[in-house]
Design a protein around this motif. Structure first.
Motif, short mmCIF file in Angstrom:
data_model
loop_
_atom_site.label_atom_id
_atom_site.label_comp_id
_atom_site.label_asym_id
_atom_site.label_seq_id
_atom_site.Cartn_x
_atom_site.Cartn_y
_atom_site.Cartn_z
N LYS A 6 42.62 33.89 34.53
CA LYS A 6 41.21 33.84 35.20
C LYS A 6 40.45 32.72 34.61
O LYS A 6 39.61 31.94 35.52
N ARG A 9 41.83 29.77 36.43
CA ARG A 9 41.03 29.45 37.86
C ARG A 9 39.97 29.12 37.89
O ARG A 9 39.30 28.24 38.58
N GLN A 16 41.23 33.53 43.74
CA GLN A 16 42.50 34.35 43.52
C GLN A 16 43.27 33.86 44.90
O GLN A 16 44.50 33.79 44.63
N ASN A 31 45.40 39.36 40.99
CA ASN A 31 44.28 40.19 40.80
C ASN A 31 44.91 41.23 39.60
O ASN A 31 44.39 41.42 38.61
N GLU A 34 45.45 39.39 36.49
CA GLU A 34 44.39 39.04 35.64
C GLU A 34 43.84 40.15 34.93
O GLU A 34 43.12 40.26 33.93
N LYS A 35 44.02 41.39 35.55
CA LYS A 35 43.80 42.79 34.72
C LYS A 35 44.77 43.16 34.01
O LYS A 35 44.63 44.39 33.27
#
Length: 69
Positions: A6, A9, A16, A31, A34-35
């Protein structure tokens, strides 16, 4: 495993969806990474490090709990 996807980016100012397209994965995969819900394959980790032009060990970092798995 912790990652800086993240952050990188944001540094490159890409979405994303843009990253997913370049890495040839779904936006949902980006996603989830990133989580912290998805650990990428070695090939995907290497692709991402190349896209961001940083070493893979700077983009991804093992946490203490990873050693217990």
């Amino acid at each position: 495993m912790r990652n800086l996807i993240k952050v990188e980016r944001a540094r490159k100012n890409i979405t994303q969806a843009d990253l997913a397209k370049e890495a040839k994965v779904s936006r949902q995969t980006i996603n989830a990474m990133e989580k912290g819900k998805y650990t990428p394959s070695t090939i995907l980790a290497l692709k991402l490090s190349k896209i961001f032009d940083i070493p893979v060990n700077e983009l991804f970092e093992l946490e203490e709990s990873d050693w217990e798995k």
